[in-house]
Write a protein that holds these residues in place. Sequence first.
Motif, short mmCIF file in Angstrom:
data_model
loop_
_atom_site.label_atom_id
_atom_site.label_comp_id
_atom_site.label_asym_id
_atom_site.label_seq_id
_atom_site.Cartn_x
_atom_site.Cartn_y
_atom_site.Cartn_z
N ARG A 61 -30.26 34.50 15.98
CA ARG A 61 -30.78 35.11 14.82
C ARG A 61 -29.80 34.34 13.60
O ARG A 61 -28.85 34.97 13.45
CB ARG A 61 -31.42 36.48 14.44
N THR A 62 -30.47 33.55 12.81
CA THR A 62 -29.50 32.94 11.71
C THR A 62 -30.25 32.90 10.35
O THR A 62 -31.63 32.49 10.33
CB THR A 62 -29.27 31.52 12.09
N ALA A 63 -29.73 33.27 9.39
CA ALA A 63 -30.26 33.29 7.91
C ALA A 63 -30.25 32.04 7.55
O ALA A 63 -28.93 31.06 7.42
CB ALA A 63 -29.50 34.16 7.01
N MET A 64 -31.39 31.40 6.93
CA MET A 64 -31.39 29.87 6.40
C MET A 64 -31.99 30.04 5.25
O MET A 64 -32.55 30.89 4.71
CB MET A 64 -32.08 29.20 7.43
N LEU A 65 -31.79 28.75 4.55
CA LEU A 65 -32.01 28.69 3.07
C LEU A 65 -33.04 27.44 3.10
O LEU A 65 -32.51 26.24 3.79
CB LEU A 65 -31.18 28.61 1.95
N ARG A 66 -34.12 27.34 2.32
CA ARG A 66 -34.93 25.88 2.28
C ARG A 66 -34.60 25.67 0.67
O ARG A 66 -34.81 26.46 -0.13
CB ARG A 66 -36.42 26.23 2.66
N ALA A 192 -27.37 29.96 5.56
CA ALA A 192 -27.31 30.75 4.13
C ALA A 192 -25.83 31.28 4.19
O ALA A 192 -25.17 31.48 3.24
CB ALA A 192 -28.00 32.04 4.40
N ASP A 193 -24.91 30.98 5.43
CA ASP A 193 -23.54 31.52 5.46
C ASP A 193 -22.60 30.30 5.56
O ASP A 193 -21.48 30.38 6.06
CB ASP A 193 -23.39 32.43 6.77
N HIS A 194 -23.13 29.12 4.87
CA HIS A 194 -22.17 27.89 5.09
C HIS A 194 -21.81 27.42 3.45
O HIS A 194 -22.68 26.69 2.88
CB HIS A 194 -23.15 26.71 5.65
N PRO A 195 -20.97 28.02 2.98
CA PRO A 195 -20.51 28.09 1.48
C PRO A 195 -20.24 26.61 1.07
O PRO A 195 -20.59 26.06 -0.09
CB PRO A 195 -19.50 28.92 1.28
N THR A 196 -19.69 25.74 1.94
CA THR A 196 -19.38 24.39 1.67
C THR A 196 -20.54 23.36 1.38
O THR A 196 -20.68 22.72 0.41
CB THR A 196 -18.52 23.92 2.82
N ALA A 197 -21.44 23.66 2.53
CA ALA A 197 -22.74 22.83 2.38
C ALA A 197 -23.39 23.16 1.17
O ALA A 197 -24.17 22.45 0.40
CB ALA A 197 -23.47 23.07 3.57
N LEU A 198 -23.80 24.79 1.13
CA LEU A 198 -24.32 25.18 -0.23
C LEU A 198 -23.93 24.48 -1.43
O LEU A 198 -24.58 24.02 -2.43
CB LEU A 198 -24.38 26.66 -0.05
N GLY A 205 -27.90 18.60 -7.08
CA GLY A 205 -29.12 18.92 -7.79
C GLY A 205 -30.21 19.91 -7.04
O GLY A 205 -31.40 19.55 -7.36
N PHE A 206 -29.74 20.37 -5.82
CA PHE A 206 -30.58 21.15 -4.99
C PHE A 206 -30.69 22.58 -5.50
O PHE A 206 -29.65 23.28 -5.58
CB PHE A 206 -30.49 20.76 -3.68
N THR A 207 -31.86 23.20 -5.23
CA THR A 207 -32.06 24.34 -5.67
C THR A 207 -32.65 25.26 -4.42
O THR A 207 -33.61 24.75 -3.98
CB THR A 207 -33.04 24.83 -6.93
N THR A 208 -32.43 26.53 -4.37
CA THR A 208 -33.01 27.34 -3.17
C THR A 208 -34.33 27.58 -3.51
O THR A 208 -34.85 28.12 -4.70
CB THR A 208 -32.16 28.50 -2.78
N ILE A 209 -35.11 27.29 -2.47
CA ILE A 209 -36.67 27.60 -2.69
C ILE A 209 -37.17 29.00 -2.05
O ILE A 209 -37.86 29.63 -2.54
CB ILE A 209 -37.71 26.60 -2.30
N THR A 210 -36.66 29.09 -0.82
CA THR A 210 -37.24 30.35 -0.23
C THR A 210 -36.18 30.62 0.80
O THR A 210 -35.22 29.58 1.35
CB THR A 210 -38.67 29.96 0.50
N ALA A 211 -35.92 31.61 1.49
CA ALA A 211 -35.20 32.08 2.66
C ALA A 211 -35.83 32.27 3.79
O ALA A 211 -37.31 32.54 3.75
CB ALA A 211 -34.31 33.32 2.38
N TYR A 212 -35.50 32.02 5.14
CA TYR A 212 -36.13 32.18 6.16
C TYR A 212 -35.18 32.50 7.11
O TYR A 212 -34.07 32.44 7.06
CB TYR A 212 -37.10 30.97 6.38
N GLU A 213 -35.50 32.69 8.54
CA GLU A 213 -34.94 32.83 9.64
C GLU A 213 -35.06 32.28 10.96
O GLU A 213 -36.35 31.82 10.92
CB GLU A 213 -34.93 34.36 10.04
#
Length: 220
Positions: A61-66, A192-198, A205-213
């Motif tokens: 299970r991994t927390a992700m961001l779109r 969500a736990d990849h600060p370098t990529a975020l 110019g990317f913005t978080t739209i939603t979180a998912y798993e």
Amino acid sequence: MALLYAVGDVPTLLGLARPAHADRLTGLLHAMRPVLPRRLLAHLTEGGVDALAPDYRAEHRTAMLRMALTDPSALAPHLGGPSDGRPSGTVERLGAADLAELRALFAVGYRGNWFDERMLTTGPYVGVRDAGGRLLATAGVHVHSAARRVAVIGNVTTHPEARGRGLAAACTARLCEVLADSVDHIGLNVRADHPTALALYRRLGFTTITAYEEAVLTAC
């Protein structure tokens, strides 16, 4: 909305709902149980994985961001040719002839990524090489629909020996520039736990739209 994508060794189940309507996704997933395979990769917004818990065991299970590109002007500083001071050449388009090099790059830079060679013909891929011609970084797409004018970026990868030099930013920015001719909406998924990529995607110019798993589900 839910979609069962039955391509590859493990089918993928995508399930999305706005936070205020998470119960609707739960009901939809319950209705889909008779047609779900015994093993699948799930991308589900809040509550989706737990909704299938009585019948499926969840692993990895991994927390992700779109994220979505909301400020295209932020791409400009990362575009340009060799004269902009980058230690490698210009970002170039890749194609079927570069398949072996791409696979070699993924093997050392992004093990376990999701890549199908058909992506080289259904959507653009770009890359940057060193002076000797070795592929150092790439960015491509998982989804590209000119008819719907939407694309999802994926497989952004830099060789471990070339990280920290802005190559991933250059490839991603160039890819967005290429996609701008055929799409209006560009998105991507990131851990969500990849600060370098975020940090990279936010600079672009990317913005978080939603979180998912994300999880691998196996029938009990």
